[in-house]
Design an enzyme around this catalytic site. Structure first.
Site, PDB file in Angstrom:
ATOM      1  N   HIS A   1       0.825  -1.218   0.000  1.00 18.57           N
ATOM      2  CA  HIS A   1       0.000   0.000   0.000  1.00 18.57           C
ATOM      3  C   HIS A   1       0.852   1.258   0.000  1.00 18.57           C
ATOM      4  O   HIS A   1       0.393   2.337  -0.354  1.00 18.57           O
ATOM      5  CB  HIS A   1      -0.899   0.037   1.241  1.00 18.57           C
ATOM      6  CG  HIS A   1      -1.799  -1.146   1.372  1.00 18.57           C
ATOM      7  ND1 HIS A   1      -2.899  -1.340   0.570  1.00 18.57           N
ATOM      8  CD2 HIS A   1      -1.753  -2.218   2.201  1.00 18.57           C
ATOM      9  CE1 HIS A   1      -3.495  -2.478   0.899  1.00 18.57           C
ATOM     10  NE2 HIS A   1      -2.820  -3.022   1.891  1.00 18.57           N
TER      11      HIS A   1
ATOM     12  N   HIS B   1       2.122   8.941   1.732  1.00 17.91           N
ATOM     13  CA  HIS B   1       0.891   8.972   0.940  1.00 17.91           C
ATOM     14  C   HIS B   1       1.052  10.032  -0.149  1.00 17.91           C
ATOM     15  O   HIS B   1       1.612  11.104   0.089  1.00 17.91           O
ATOM     16  CB  HIS B   1      -0.306   9.331   1.812  1.00 17.91           C
ATOM     17  CG  HIS B   1      -0.518   8.370   2.946  1.00 17.91           C
ATOM     18  ND1 HIS B   1      -1.311   7.257   2.841  1.00 17.91           N
ATOM     19  CD2 HIS B   1      -0.010   8.347   4.200  1.00 17.91           C
ATOM     20  CE1 HIS B   1      -1.291   6.587   3.987  1.00 17.91           C
ATOM     21  NE2 HIS B   1      -0.508   7.233   4.833  1.00 17.91           N
TER      22      HIS B   1
ATOM     23  N   HIS C   1       6.144   6.101   6.554  1.00 20.23           N
ATOM     24  CA  HIS C   1       5.665   5.700   5.227  1.00 20.23           C
ATOM     25  C   HIS C   1       5.054   6.937   4.590  1.00 20.23           C
ATOM     26  O   HIS C   1       4.977   7.980   5.226  1.00 20.23           O
ATOM     27  CB  HIS C   1       4.642   4.566   5.354  1.00 20.23           C
ATOM     28  CG  HIS C   1       3.419   4.985   6.125  1.00 20.23           C
ATOM     29  ND1 HIS C   1       3.303   4.770   7.483  1.00 20.23           N
ATOM     30  CD2 HIS C   1       2.306   5.661   5.750  1.00 20.23           C
ATOM     31  CE1 HIS C   1       2.165   5.291   7.904  1.00 20.23           C
ATOM     32  NE2 HIS C   1       1.533   5.850   6.867  1.00 20.23           N
TER      33      HIS C   1
HETATM   34 ZN   LIG Z   1      -0.171   6.928   6.771  1.00 18.60          ZN
END
Ligand SMILES: [Zn+2]
Length: 261
Positions: free
Chosen positions: A94, A123, A121
């Site tokens: 993801h 986005h 992480h």
């Molecule tokens: Zn996140």
């Protein structure tokens, strides 16, 4: 012959139905079927696992949000006990993450709570909006105590000069496997953050299933800068992995009024 055909169709129908049921239950049990688009996208996450993902739809303190009109308040700065250490970079299906390898000592202190650092992480575009606007990227630094208190620090990224401190990560982002130890680099975690300490804070949730609430959100108001070439490396790995903004439901958004440098 006709009877035989009907019987065959019936058997085929039963096999198909059983197949669908077992596929659906496998997906729900594994919790990996969710995506960012289509029939397994954000508005359907609760259906993929009606027990564990229910709060994705029923919650009243969900993230991300559109940040507008935050209330000014004198807040104590976040205390990052971040150093330089070996980081493992991996692709979780993801997003791409980096986590400290070995025995991590990095922590974040907010008030009296010390949260061990787990991973960052990204986005793309940003999940949070500032006055309705997205940044090209948003990085999440995730912290969790042993008794499962979660604090996430969000860092917005805008296009500009090359960011050398991020280069060890951006160089490996498209080649990382699903095993962190396969892609080890040295990262100076503290230098990955904005220099200006001002943050916006509110109570929210994880932005991926199961959308767990009770998450302390801390968003740096000042974005960091990366070159367009660096940003495109992120987009090559993942693009459109942002959950849409969620209703505020009367939550207060605070912004630090004590801007120190
Ligand atoms: Zn996140």
């Amino acid at each position: 012959m006709k009877l035989q055909n009907n019987k065959m169709r019936l058997i085929a129908a039963i096999v198909a139905a059983v197949g669908v049921v077992s596929l659906a239950s496998t997906a729900a049990a594994a919790g990996v079927a969710w995506t960012y688009t289509g029939s397994t996208g954000p508005s359907h996450w609760n259906h993929l696992d009606p027990v564990n993902y229910a709060v994705c739809a029923d919650g009243t303190a969900q993230s991300p949000i559109n940040v507008r009109n935050p209330i000014e308040k004198a807040l104590t700065n976040l205390k990052f006990n971040y150093g330089t250490s070996e980081a493992g970079i991996f692709n979780n299906g993801h997003t791409v993450e980096a986590e400290p390898l070995g025995s991590p000592t990095e922590t974040l202190t907010i008030g009296k709570t010390v949260y061990p650092f787990l991973q960052f992480h990204f986005h793309a575009p940003s999940e949070h909006e500032l006055n309705g606007l997205h940044f090209p990227l948003e990085i999440h630094f995730v912290h969790k105590t042993e008794d499962n208190k979660i604090a996430v620090v969000g860092v917005f990224v805008k296009a500009g000069k090359t960011n050398k401190d991020w280069s060890p990560f951006t160089a490996k982002i498209t080649s990382a496997t699903d095993v962190a130890e396969d892609t080890a680099v040295e990262l100076d975690w503290a230098k990955l953050l904005p220099k200006n300490p001002q943050t916006i804070r509110y109570d929210g949730s994880l932005t991926t299933p199961g959308c767990t609430e009770g998450v302390k959100w801390n968003l740096f108001t000042h974005p960091i800068t990366m070159s367009r070439a660096q940003i495109s490396k992120f987009l090559e790995a993942y693009s459109g992995n942002n959950r849409p903004v969620q209703p505020l439901h009367g939550r207060k958004i605070l912004i630090d009024s004590t801007i120190s440098k």
